[in-house]
Scaffold this active site. Structure first.
Site, short mmCIF file in Angstrom:
data_model
loop_
_atom_site.label_atom_id
_atom_site.label_comp_id
_atom_site.label_asym_id
_atom_site.label_seq_id
_atom_site.Cartn_x
_atom_site.Cartn_y
_atom_site.Cartn_z
N LEU A 1 0.81 -1.17 -0.02
CA LEU A 1 -0.02 -0.11 0.13
C LEU A 1 0.90 1.07 0.08
CD1 LEU A 1 -2.50 -1.19 2.61
CD2 LEU A 1 -2.92 -1.19 0.20
N CYS A 2 0.31 2.22 -0.47
CA CYS A 2 1.22 3.69 -0.68
C CYS A 2 1.34 3.88 0.78
CB CYS A 2 0.21 4.73 -1.40
SG CYS A 2 0.47 4.35 -3.07
N PRO A 3 2.57 4.52 1.04
CA PRO A 3 3.63 5.03 0.27
C PRO A 3 4.59 3.99 -0.40
CG PRO A 3 4.19 5.77 2.13
CD PRO A 3 2.79 5.07 2.49
N ASP B 1 -2.35 -1.28 -5.44
CA ASP B 1 -3.03 0.02 -4.75
C ASP B 1 -3.41 0.71 -5.83
OD1 ASP B 1 -3.74 2.21 -3.12
OD2 ASP B 1 -2.01 2.10 -1.99
N HIS C 1 -3.95 4.23 3.62
CA HIS C 1 -4.01 2.67 3.78
C HIS C 1 -5.39 2.23 3.72
CE1 HIS C 1 0.05 2.61 5.20
NE2 HIS C 1 0.24 1.83 3.89
#
Lengths: 77, 347
Positions: A12-14, A39, B45
């Site tokens: 997931l980012c970042p 993502d 997230h």
């Protein structure tokens, strides 16, 4: 000219941006990095990071839930 | 001015760090941003995972802030080093497992390392005296400067005039009169300054930017440490604590139940590393089993998985259980009634 792939699927980012950033730091201007992601946030974040660091998004493709972004490394100097 | 001075700004993605960087840029300072990824960041997230949040912008706010400012942002993975901050905070925790003061000391210290490596001159943060209950108390701001090693190379532009002059002010790199004197919990001065600069679309996280300030998340982390018998974690552990319902029906294992399609898809990325189950006779969530379960435990887990399927009111639901070795076995079970799931099972 090098071409490498970063597998950032299920990150997931970042984190996909960080993995991309770390890979780009090891490459030279003109090299290509293909980043595989799941993502959807990368569709914003990787181009954003590229713009501010002088790299170019050469291609973006989305198939099912998988995203592939190809970056050409710019002249960071 | 004989030299073009350079500052590294800690950019969280929120309004204060945005404004702090901008105030310094206004004085002709070259600013680059730094953002630390601890694994506990709320940023993006859960919104990325949960389908119901898909209407929200899918952007990393720190990157977005840097683009608004027209500066470079450097994202730094500090997951491993940060563990000691979470596990053994010198200054203790806040209301939950949030080690806010130690966190700030650590991050400013890491920014100092970066600054020295890159030949920058000072550090900028968006701290405001009294804005937050622990790390931004007046008495604690000098602690951050001292223990991080940054000392008077740490500038808080939003409240600088309430603090002793820093090196950049004394040396004339920054004009003190053009720095600010914000104080206290009010957000009005920041909002007015944002309007002055024309910043309209900025992040205003309601519960802070760190999951460790969240009571329920902290309970799940405490449970993880307690059941493993050690205060430690890996990135996957703390990411999974952000996803799904967590139920511990017995000491040996807990279940992570996807709440919706987005979470089920995210949990799929972990299914080869966990015993996992999914209803095959009815639609239902993917369930991961974290720990070890004997035959009785597996049957109980299957009944709980059935409870969260569309067959919860039917007499029987068939659950496909896949072991870590890939072996598959079907359990046809009666869904566990809600009344037989005590509240204390929910973490």
């Amino acid at each position: 000219m090098n071409s490498v792939t970063v597998d950032a699927r299920y990150l997931l980012c970042p984190l996909p941006v960080i993995r991309t950033q770390d890979q780009v730091a090891r490459l030279h201007p003109g090299d290509f990095v293909r980043v595989l992601c799941t993502d959807p946030g990368v569709l914003h974040d990787i181009p954003s990071w590229c713009r501010m660091h002088g790299h170019t998004v050469a291609d973006t493709s989305v198939a099912d839930d998988e995203i592939a972004i190809t970056i050409q490394v710019g002249d960071r100097g | 001015m004989s030299k073009h001075h350079k500052a590294v700004a800690l950019i969280s993605g929120g309004l204060d760090s945005l404004l702090a960087a901008r105030v310094v840029m206004d004085q002709g300072i070259h600013v680059e941003g730094i953002n630390f990824f601890t694994g506990f960041c709320v940023e993006g997230h859960t919104h990325a995972i949960r389908k119901q949040h898909r209407a929200r912008p899918k952007r990393n706010n720190a990157l977005w802030v840097a683009e608004q400012l027209g500066i470079r942002l450097h994202l730094i993975d500090i997951i491993e080093e940060y563990k000691q901050v979470v596990i053994n905070p010198r200054h203790g925790y806040g209301a939950n497992l949030n080690p806010c003061l130690d966190c700030k000391v650590f991050m400013v210290g890491k920014a100092l390392e970066w600054m020295n490596t890159k030949g920058f001159d000072f550090i900028v943060t968006g701290e405001v005296i009294g804005q937050r209950p622990k790390s931004q108390r007046r008495v604690n701001l000098p602690v951050v400067a001292r223990e991080s090693g940054a000392h008077d190379r740490l500038v808080r532009p939003l409240c600088a005039r309430n603090l002793p002059p820093t090196l950049p002010e004394r040396e004339g790199w920054l004009e003190r009169d053009k720095l600010l004197a914000f104080n206290g919990r009010s957000r009005k001065p920041q909002m007015a300054l944002a309007a002055h600069y024309g910043f309209e679309d900025y992040a205003q996280p309601a519960g802070g930017c760190c999951f460790l300030t969240d009571r329920q998340y902290s309970q799940k982390l405490s449970d993880l440490w307690q059941t493993r018998g050690e205060r430690n974690y890996e990135l996957d552990d703390i990411m999974l604590l952000k996803v799904g319902r967590h139920l511990r029906p017995c000491p040996g294992f807990k279940l992570i139940v996807g709440r919706e399609e987005g979470e089920n898809r995210y949990l799929e990325g972990y299914r080869r590393r966990y015993v996992h189950m999914i209803p095959v006779s009815h639609p239902g969530p993917l369930v991961l089993l974290d720990g070890e379960a004997d035959a009785h435990g597996l049957e109980l887990a299957a009944r709980i998985a059935a409870r969260f399927s569309k067959g919860r009111d039917d007499a029987e639901v068939t659950i496909e259980v896949t072991g870590k070795d890939g072996a598959v076995r079907n359990y046809t079970v009666s869904p566990l009634p809600s009344a037989q799931i005590p509240p204390e099972w929910y973490l």
